[in-house]
Design an enzyme around this catalytic site. Structure first.
Site, PDB file in Angstrom:
ATOM      1  N   TRP A  99       0.863  -1.187   0.000  1.00  0.00           N
ATOM      2  CA  TRP A  99       0.000   0.000   0.000  1.00  0.00           C
ATOM      3  C   TRP A  99       0.900   1.237   0.000  1.00  0.00           C
ATOM      4  CZ3 TRP A  99       0.843   3.342   4.035  1.00  0.00           C
ATOM      5  CH2 TRP A  99       1.398   2.819   5.203  1.00  0.00           C
ATOM      6  N   GLU A 142       7.578   7.901  14.020  1.00  0.00           N
ATOM      7  CA  GLU A 142       7.792   7.311  12.696  1.00  0.00           C
ATOM      8  C   GLU A 142       8.671   8.209  11.828  1.00  0.00           C
ATOM      9  OE1 GLU A 142       6.897   4.370  11.692  1.00  0.00           O
ATOM     10  OE2 GLU A 142       5.265   3.723  12.980  1.00  0.00           O
ATOM     11  N   GLU A 180       8.945   1.386   6.239  1.00  0.00           N
ATOM     12  CA  GLU A 180       8.628   2.266   7.375  1.00  0.00           C
ATOM     13  C   GLU A 180       8.364   3.697   6.920  1.00  0.00           C
ATOM     14  OE1 GLU A 180       8.228   1.934  10.626  1.00  0.00           O
ATOM     15  OE2 GLU A 180       8.625  -0.206  10.806  1.00  0.00           O
ATOM     16  N   HIS A 183       4.927   5.004   6.752  1.00  0.00           N
ATOM     17  CA  HIS A 183       4.142   5.222   7.975  1.00  0.00           C
ATOM     18  C   HIS A 183       4.119   6.702   8.366  1.00  0.00           C
ATOM     19  CE1 HIS A 183       5.177   0.808   9.181  1.00  0.00           C
ATOM     20  NE2 HIS A 183       4.526   0.895   8.052  1.00  0.00           N
ATOM     21  N   GLU A 233       8.929  -3.540  17.511  1.00  0.00           N
ATOM     22  CA  GLU A 233       7.965  -3.776  16.432  1.00  0.00           C
ATOM     23  C   GLU A 233       6.654  -4.317  16.999  1.00  0.00           C
ATOM     24  OE1 GLU A 233       8.215  -2.749  13.458  1.00  0.00           O
ATOM     25  OE2 GLU A 233      10.291  -2.793  12.809  1.00  0.00           O
ATOM     26  N   THR A 236       4.927  -1.451  18.808  1.00  0.00           N
ATOM     27  CA  THR A 236       4.380  -0.489  17.852  1.00  0.00           C
ATOM     28  C   THR A 236       3.109  -1.026  17.204  1.00  0.00           C
ATOM     29  OG1 THR A 236       6.670   0.004  17.348  1.00  0.00           O
ATOM     30  CG2 THR A 236       5.043   1.037  15.965  1.00  0.00           C
ATOM     31  N   ASP A 265       1.881  -3.783   9.083  1.00  0.00           N
ATOM     32  CA  ASP A 265       3.302  -3.738   8.670  1.00  0.00           C
ATOM     33  C   ASP A 265       4.216  -4.047   9.854  1.00  0.00           C
ATOM     34  OD1 ASP A 265       2.875  -3.024   6.058  1.00  0.00           O
ATOM     35  OD2 ASP A 265       3.784  -1.033   6.202  1.00  0.00           O
ATOM     36  N   GLU A 266       3.908  -3.432  10.985  1.00  0.00           N
ATOM     37  CA  GLU A 266       4.768  -3.607  12.175  1.00  0.00           C
ATOM     38  C   GLU A 266       4.785  -5.082  12.600  1.00  0.00           C
ATOM     39  OE1 GLU A 266       6.236  -0.997  12.265  1.00  0.00           O
ATOM     40  OE2 GLU A 266       5.052   0.805  12.640  1.00  0.00           O
ATOM     41  N   HIS A 269       7.157  -6.908  10.480  1.00  0.00           N
ATOM     42  CA  HIS A 269       8.541  -6.613  10.904  1.00  0.00           C
ATOM     43  C   HIS A 269       8.875  -7.371  12.192  1.00  0.00           C
ATOM     44  CE1 HIS A 269       8.066  -2.509   8.675  1.00  0.00           C
ATOM     45  NE2 HIS A 269       8.208  -3.536   7.857  1.00  0.00           N
TER      46      HIS A 269
HETATM   47 FE   FE2 Z   1       8.031  -1.465  11.846  1.00  0.00          FE
HETATM   48 FE   FE2 Z   2       6.499   2.154  11.663  1.00  0.00          FE
END
Ligand code: FE2
Ligand code: FE2
Length: 400
Positions: A99, A142, A180, A183, A233, A236, A265-266, A269
């Protein structure tokens, strides 16, 4: 990123649990005594004022340890390269499948742009100020991404030696950074369009933060930093997830979607970093458990813990207090993350450790119930809520 209060305050450092509310609601600059001490005697009040304006608040610094990992351990990371190619890089998403911030924002090239912005602002109007303080803090964290890439590129045995190195570690670091980067972009643009925040003072906070850096005390050691990133991660992901849930509760499903997509996403990660650590626990159990105990003794501190907005030296503590009160990231979450990681890496079941390794194992396992007790006590000791102005929302007052 996560919200452990750090040991760097100029006044009253937190000794026990990280999530106590800040002891004072002090919007003054750091001690004028310490600032003026750098001036010649007899400096004019204008000169003193200029120093105050240009200074980042003075913080207590501990001795910074560097390159603590024995050089022979660099070989471990060399020997893991094939494994990393197959097991770590798979957690990256191809750019074409990712995205982009524009997917969730009004399209400035479309005829409907103004109408979409108007709708976004109407939705944002229903959301309280304290929520925006939390969201701004998240966005600022971020946006300090250059610092995090620097941290990864300072790791012995892993750094990207050329800026376009083809080792899997370097590929991961660059692609992780690129993921990242979306974000901060997305949250920044959303907040700008919302019209609810003071962008100039937020931008100033970002500039201060990137200029100041961070200090996770990882000593250039991938063992220590990957414990930190595994923790961060996950933390977050929890905090963005909770921020999304709150947005939904305030009726803004589009903002909830923004937070949710970042949280996912986090999570990806987290999967990569915890997998690297899992492998290190397998290859070098002593080294891994010692690293875990070391980082937990130091406490995992939010990467933005050196945040400053140009007027409130305690802005990080004040922001953390709001985040805690709103339930976005709490002391309980901190303990939950640790408990999860200890389970994920099967720390309790480790055998064959050295005496030092067993002590580290014992420390970490005992830490969980200890943190739980501190949590309970902190809950019982609900302190009187202070209300302070936040520059990020034009000095409107928010309860801590
Ligand atoms: Fe992350
Ligand atoms: Fe992030």
């Amino acid at each position: 990123m996560a919200f452990q209060l750090g040991p760097f305050l100029t006044s009253k450092p937190m000794k026990s649990l990280s999530f106590k509310l800040p002891p004072i609601a002090d919007r003054s600059l750091g001690s004028s005594k310490s600032m003026s001490s750098s001036l010649r005697s007899g400096a004019t009040s204008k000169e003193i004022e200029n120093v105050k304006k240009s200074s980042i608040p003075r913080r207590e610094a501990h001795v910074q340890v560097t390159h603590s990992m024995p050089p022979e351990k660099i070989e471990i990371f060399k020997s893991m390269e094939d494994w990393a190619k197959k097991n770590v890089l798979v957690h990256l998403k191809p750019v074409e499948n990712c995205w982009q911030p524009q997917d969730f924002l009004p399209d400035a090239a479309s005829d409907g742009f103004e109408e979409q912005v108007r709708e976004l602002r109407e939705r944002a109007r229903e959301i309280p100020d304290d929520y925006f303080v939390a969201l701004v803090g998240s966005m600022i964290t971020e946006e300090a991404l250059p610092t995090y890439q620097t941290m990864l590129n300072n790791l012995d045995g892993l750094r990207d030696e050329t800026g376009s190195s083809l080792t899997p570690w370097a590929i991961w670091t660059r692609a992780w950074t690129a993921e990242e980067n979306r974000h901060g972009d997305l949250l920044n643009k959303y907040l700008y369009l919302s019209g609810r925040v003071d962008m100039k003072r937020i931008e100033k906070t970002i500039q201060y933060l990137i200029g100041t850096g961070m200090d996770p005390r990882a000593e250039n050691s991938p063992y220590l930093l990957f414990i930190y990133t595994s923790f961060q991660e996950r933390a977050t992901s929890i905090s963005h997830g909770n921020t999304g849930r709150l947005a939904k509760a305030h009726g803004d499903t589009k903002l909830a979607q923004i937070c949710g997509i970042i949280a996912s996403d986090e999570k990806r990660h987290e999967a990569a970093y915890t997998k690297i650590m899992e492998k290190l626990f397998e290859i070098d159990p002593d080294g891994a458990v010692l690293a875990l105990a070391d980082m937990m003794r130091k406490r995992i501190t939010m990467p933005a813990h050196l945040m400053y907005d140009g007027c409130d030296v305690n802005i990080f503590f004040h922001y953390s207090a709001v985040v805690q009160r709103l339930g976005i990231y709490t002391a309980k979450d901190y303990s939950d993350v640790l408990e999860f990681l200890v389970g994920r890496w099967k720390v309790e079941k480790m055998t064959g450790l050295s005496a030092e390794g067993r002590r580290a194992q014992d420390y970490v396992c005992r830490l969980i119930p200890k943190l739980r007790r501190l949590e309970e006590r902190a809950g019982e000791r609900a302190e009187e809520a202070l209300t302070i102005p936040f520059s990020w929302i034009s000095d409107r007052l928010v309860k801590l």
